[in-house]
Design a protein around this motif. Structure first.
Motif, PDB file in Angstrom:
ATOM      1  N   ILE A 260      -1.126  41.429 128.843  1.00  0.00           N
ATOM      2  CA  ILE A 260      -2.560  41.623 129.105  1.00  0.00           C
ATOM      3  C   ILE A 260      -2.912  41.191 130.534  1.00  0.00           C
ATOM      4  CG2 ILE A 260      -3.428  39.441 128.139  1.00  0.00           C
ATOM      5  CD1 ILE A 260      -5.041  42.966 127.876  1.00  0.00           C
ATOM      6  N   THR A 261      -2.206  40.174 131.059  1.00  0.00           N
ATOM      7  CA  THR A 261      -2.448  39.763 132.452  1.00  0.00           C
ATOM      8  C   THR A 261      -2.007  40.869 133.403  1.00  0.00           C
ATOM      9  OG1 THR A 261      -2.059  37.462 131.833  1.00  0.00           O
ATOM     10  CG2 THR A 261      -2.019  37.965 134.174  1.00  0.00           C
ATOM     11  N   ARG A 262      -0.836  41.458 133.108  1.00  0.00           N
ATOM     12  CA  ARG A 262      -0.351  42.570 133.958  1.00  0.00           C
ATOM     13  C   ARG A 262      -1.323  43.741 133.914  1.00  0.00           C
ATOM     14  NH1 ARG A 262       4.249  44.880 132.039  1.00  0.00           N
ATOM     15  NH2 ARG A 262       4.652  43.217 130.551  1.00  0.00           N
ATOM     16  N   HIS A 263      -1.904  43.990 132.744  1.00  0.00           N
ATOM     17  CA  HIS A 263      -2.864  45.095 132.608  1.00  0.00           C
ATOM     18  C   HIS A 263      -4.102  44.831 133.471  1.00  0.00           C
ATOM     19  CE1 HIS A 263      -5.092  48.372 130.735  1.00  0.00           C
ATOM     20  NE2 HIS A 263      -6.121  47.537 130.655  1.00  0.00           N
ATOM     21  N   VAL A 264      -4.653  43.610 133.379  1.00  0.00           N
ATOM     22  CA  VAL A 264      -5.846  43.235 134.159  1.00  0.00           C
ATOM     23  C   VAL A 264      -5.535  43.294 135.661  1.00  0.00           C
ATOM     24  CG1 VAL A 264      -7.380  41.303 134.743  1.00  0.00           C
ATOM     25  CG2 VAL A 264      -6.927  41.848 132.350  1.00  0.00           C
TER      26      VAL A 264
ATOM     27  N   CYS B  69     -14.735  33.746 127.913  1.00  0.00           N
ATOM     28  CA  CYS B  69     -14.858  34.747 126.852  1.00  0.00           C
ATOM     29  C   CYS B  69     -13.519  34.906 126.132  1.00  0.00           C
ATOM     30  CB  CYS B  69     -15.299  36.081 127.434  1.00  0.00           C
ATOM     31  SG  CYS B  69     -14.152  36.679 128.686  1.00  0.00           S
ATOM     32  N   GLN B  70     -13.593  35.494 124.944  1.00  0.00           N
ATOM     33  CA  GLN B  70     -12.379  35.708 124.159  1.00  0.00           C
ATOM     34  C   GLN B  70     -12.004  37.185 124.243  1.00  0.00           C
ATOM     35  OE1 GLN B  70     -12.722  33.706 120.463  1.00  0.00           O
ATOM     36  NE2 GLN B  70     -10.551  33.828 120.003  1.00  0.00           N
ATOM     37  N   LEU B  71     -10.744  37.455 124.640  1.00  0.00           N
ATOM     38  CA  LEU B  71     -10.285  38.849 124.719  1.00  0.00           C
ATOM     39  C   LEU B  71      -9.656  39.288 123.400  1.00  0.00           C
ATOM     40  CD1 LEU B  71      -8.639  38.919 128.284  1.00  0.00           C
ATOM     41  CD2 LEU B  71     -11.005  39.420 127.649  1.00  0.00           C
ATOM     42  N   ASP B  72      -9.035  38.335 122.708  1.00  0.00           N
ATOM     43  CA  ASP B  72      -8.420  38.572 121.402  1.00  0.00           C
ATOM     44  C   ASP B  72      -8.419  37.233 120.671  1.00  0.00           C
ATOM     45  OD1 ASP B  72      -7.164  39.806 119.298  1.00  0.00           O
ATOM     46  OD2 ASP B  72      -5.498  40.620 120.458  1.00  0.00           O
ATOM     47  N   GLU B  73      -7.966  37.220 119.422  1.00  0.00           N
ATOM     48  CA  GLU B  73      -7.958  35.962 118.654  1.00  0.00           C
ATOM     49  C   GLU B  73      -7.188  34.858 119.368  1.00  0.00           C
ATOM     50  OE1 GLU B  73      -6.442  36.867 114.811  1.00  0.00           O
ATOM     51  OE2 GLU B  73      -8.347  37.699 114.091  1.00  0.00           O
TER      52      GLU B  73
ATOM     53  N   THR C  82      -0.665  49.994 118.356  1.00  0.00           N
ATOM     54  CA  THR C  82       0.578  50.707 118.685  1.00  0.00           C
ATOM     55  C   THR C  82       1.819  49.907 118.299  1.00  0.00           C
ATOM     56  OG1 THR C  82      -0.608  51.569 120.605  1.00  0.00           O
ATOM     57  CG2 THR C  82       1.746  51.964 120.556  1.00  0.00           C
ATOM     58  N   MET C  83       1.822  48.624 118.651  1.00  0.00           N
ATOM     59  CA  MET C  83       3.029  47.792 118.484  1.00  0.00           C
ATOM     60  C   MET C  83       3.067  47.009 117.167  1.00  0.00           C
ATOM     61  SD  MET C  83       4.689  48.390 121.158  1.00  0.00           S
ATOM     62  CE  MET C  83       4.659  48.769 122.895  1.00  0.00           C
ATOM     63  N   GLU C  84       1.911  46.951 116.498  1.00  0.00           N
ATOM     64  CA  GLU C  84       1.779  46.157 115.262  1.00  0.00           C
ATOM     65  C   GLU C  84       2.099  44.675 115.485  1.00  0.00           C
ATOM     66  OE1 GLU C  84       3.911  48.031 112.104  1.00  0.00           O
ATOM     67  OE2 GLU C  84       2.694  49.856 112.194  1.00  0.00           O
ATOM     68  N   ASP C  85       1.897  44.222 116.694  1.00  0.00           N
ATOM     69  CA  ASP C  85       2.055  42.816 117.058  1.00  0.00           C
ATOM     70  C   ASP C  85       0.886  42.429 117.948  1.00  0.00           C
ATOM     71  OD1 ASP C  85       4.283  41.507 115.967  1.00  0.00           O
ATOM     72  OD2 ASP C  85       5.663  42.636 117.251  1.00  0.00           O
ATOM     73  N   PRO C  86       0.480  41.141 117.973  1.00  0.00           N
ATOM     74  CA  PRO C  86      -0.571  40.747 118.925  1.00  0.00           C
ATOM     75  C   PRO C  86      -0.066  40.903 120.358  1.00  0.00           C
ATOM     76  CG  PRO C  86      -0.077  38.983 117.341  1.00  0.00           C
ATOM     77  CD  PRO C  86       0.972  40.013 117.189  1.00  0.00           C
ATOM     78  N   VAL C  87      -0.962  41.177 121.275  1.00  0.00           N
ATOM     79  CA  VAL C  87      -0.601  41.372 122.684  1.00  0.00           C
ATOM     80  C   VAL C  87      -0.022  40.064 123.255  1.00  0.00           C
ATOM     81  CG1 VAL C  87      -2.862  40.704 123.653  1.00  0.00           C
ATOM     82  CG2 VAL C  87      -1.479  42.410 124.818  1.00  0.00           C
ATOM     83  N   THR C  88       0.981  40.187 124.127  1.00  0.00           N
ATOM     84  CA  THR C  88       1.508  38.984 124.786  1.00  0.00           C
ATOM     85  C   THR C  88       0.620  38.664 125.985  1.00  0.00           C
ATOM     86  OG1 THR C  88       2.966  40.213 126.258  1.00  0.00           O
ATOM     87  CG2 THR C  88       3.910  39.527 124.134  1.00  0.00           C
TER      88      THR C  88
ATOM     89  N   ARG D  40     -10.318  43.912 126.397  1.00  0.00           N
ATOM     90  CA  ARG D  40     -10.442  43.816 124.934  1.00  0.00           C
ATOM     91  C   ARG D  40      -9.952  45.092 124.248  1.00  0.00           C
ATOM     92  NH1 ARG D  40     -16.393  40.885 124.742  1.00  0.00           N
ATOM     93  NH2 ARG D  40     -15.617  38.734 124.639  1.00  0.00           N
ATOM     94  N   VAL D  41     -10.299  46.234 124.829  1.00  0.00           N
ATOM     95  CA  VAL D  41      -9.839  47.517 124.277  1.00  0.00           C
ATOM     96  C   VAL D  41      -8.316  47.585 124.339  1.00  0.00           C
ATOM     97  CG1 VAL D  41      -9.811  50.024 124.662  1.00  0.00           C
ATOM     98  CG2 VAL D  41     -11.974  48.775 124.772  1.00  0.00           C
ATOM     99  N   GLU D  42      -7.738  47.139 125.459  1.00  0.00           N
ATOM    100  CA  GLU D  42      -6.280  47.168 125.620  1.00  0.00           C
ATOM    101  C   GLU D  42      -5.589  46.254 124.597  1.00  0.00           C
ATOM    102  OE1 GLU D  42      -2.732  48.546 126.946  1.00  0.00           O
ATOM    103  OE2 GLU D  42      -4.723  49.322 127.480  1.00  0.00           O
ATOM    104  N   CYS D  43      -6.182  45.090 124.325  1.00  0.00           N
ATOM    105  CA  CYS D  43      -5.622  44.173 123.315  1.00  0.00           C
ATOM    106  C   CYS D  43      -5.538  44.860 121.946  1.00  0.00           C
ATOM    107  CB  CYS D  43      -6.483  42.915 123.187  1.00  0.00           C
ATOM    108  SG  CYS D  43      -6.306  41.755 124.553  1.00  0.00           S
ATOM    109  N   GLN D  44      -6.631  45.551 121.569  1.00  0.00           N
ATOM    110  CA  GLN D  44      -6.650  46.228 120.263  1.00  0.00           C
ATOM    111  C   GLN D  44      -5.710  47.430 120.242  1.00  0.00           C
ATOM    112  OE1 GLN D  44      -8.149  44.665 117.754  1.00  0.00           O
ATOM    113  NE2 GLN D  44      -8.555  43.194 119.386  1.00  0.00           N
ATOM    114  N   SER D  45      -5.654  48.151 121.363  1.00  0.00           N
ATOM    115  CA  SER D  45      -4.773  49.319 121.487  1.00  0.00           C
ATOM    116  C   SER D  45      -3.301  48.905 121.330  1.00  0.00           C
ATOM    117  CB  SER D  45      -5.007  49.975 122.845  1.00  0.00           C
ATOM    118  OG  SER D  45      -4.051  50.969 123.085  1.00  0.00           O
ATOM    119  N   TYR D  46      -2.950  47.779 121.967  1.00  0.00           N
ATOM    120  CA  TYR D  46      -1.569  47.251 121.884  1.00  0.00           C
ATOM    121  C   TYR D  46      -1.231  46.892 120.434  1.00  0.00           C
ATOM    122  CZ  TYR D  46       2.509  44.335 123.082  1.00  0.00           C
ATOM    123  OH  TYR D  46       3.772  43.799 123.173  1.00  0.00           O
TER     124      TYR D  46
END
Length: 261
Positions: free
Chosen positions: A112-116, A68-72, A102-108, A93-99
């Motif tokens: 996202i691995t640390r979050h999961v 599955c795709q979590l972000d682009e 907030t940060m105005e940058d795509p999630v690293t 997926r929610v965390e990717c969009q939230s990041y």
């Protein structure tokens, strides 16, 4: 067994006298019963491949997805309990969009691995819950175009890998990758895809129709990652190539053996 019988495997928060958390270990056993998944990090692409289980005759196979795709720019493959993966996927997926908001940058990929992994770990430390019965391969590109591949397990630990496998027969596939992964050999998309398929064919029978392969590449000019699911016909071509190579190798070995005699 006597330790288990004395109740240390009844509660998630109880350590056994020899330092085991049995519910977490049982969750890891659930992962070992799941479909085999493999991830390979190339120099300019990342590839995820999974063993596709046979679906019922009247079932829509598009609803049975292990990638599955979590972000682009972030992909995830999982092995274990699909329903658990769905919950984890939604939160990631929610965390990717939230990041991004907030940060105005795509999630690293690391974030996202640390979050999961953190989410999985929380489910091993509080009563009234059970651990997630899945391992994940999380892969993609950071915004500077660096390819990444991480693996998380039910205990909440995570590591970065060049290539790895999870699920049933993961040990066999990992050993194959350890022998055959050479950084200079995965410098093209075709070579990276071929290695992933070759690794899966070590444990998956009946060729391309039982494989699901997703490839993500990075477009430098556009500064974005692009992913695509491979068509069965394209997978079959690579499978045929791999099988031909195996036959040639076997014939060569046979020839060498007869010459020695």
């Amino acid at each position: 067994n006597s330790i288990r019988m004395s109740g240390y495997d009844h509660a998630i928060t109880l350590f056994s006298p020899d330092g085991h958390l049995f519910q977490v270990e049982y969750a890891q056993e659930a992962v070992k019963k799941g479909s085999t998944a493999v991830g390979v990090r190339g120099s300019n692409c990342v590839v995820l491949g999974v063993e596709k289980k046979a679906v019922a005759k009247l079932q829509e196979d598009r609803t049975v997805r292990k990638i599955c795709q979590l972000d682009e720019h972030v992909l995830m493959a999982f092995s274990g309990l699909t329903a658990d993966a769905r919950v984890l996927m939604r939160q990631a997926r929610v965390e990717c969009q939230s990041y991004k908001l907030t940060m105005e940058d795509p999630v690293t990929l690391d974030y996202i691995t640390r979050h999961v992994a953190g989410l999985k770990q929380r489910y091993t430390q509080s009563a009234g819950r059970r651990p997630f019965g899945i391992s994940c391969l999380i892969t993609g590109f950071d915004y500077d175009g660096t390819p990444r591949l991480y693996q998380t397990d039910p205990s909440g630990t995570y590591h970065e890998w060049k290539a790895n496998a999870i699920g049933r027969n993961a040990k066999t596939v990992r050993e194959f990758l350890e022998k055959n992964y050479v950084a200079n050999d995965v410098n093209t998309e075709a070579a990276t895809v071929k290695l992933a398929i070759k690794a899966l064919l070590e444990v998956v029978q009946s060729g391309g129709k039982n494989l699901e392969i997703c490839v993500m590449t990075y477009e430098g000019e556009a500064n974005r990652a692009k992913s695509r699911m491979m068509e069965v016909a394209d997978i079959e071509k690579v499978v045929a190539e791999v099988e031909k190579e195996k036959e040639e190798e076997a014939a060569q070995k046979k020839k060498e053996k007869s010459e020695k005699k």
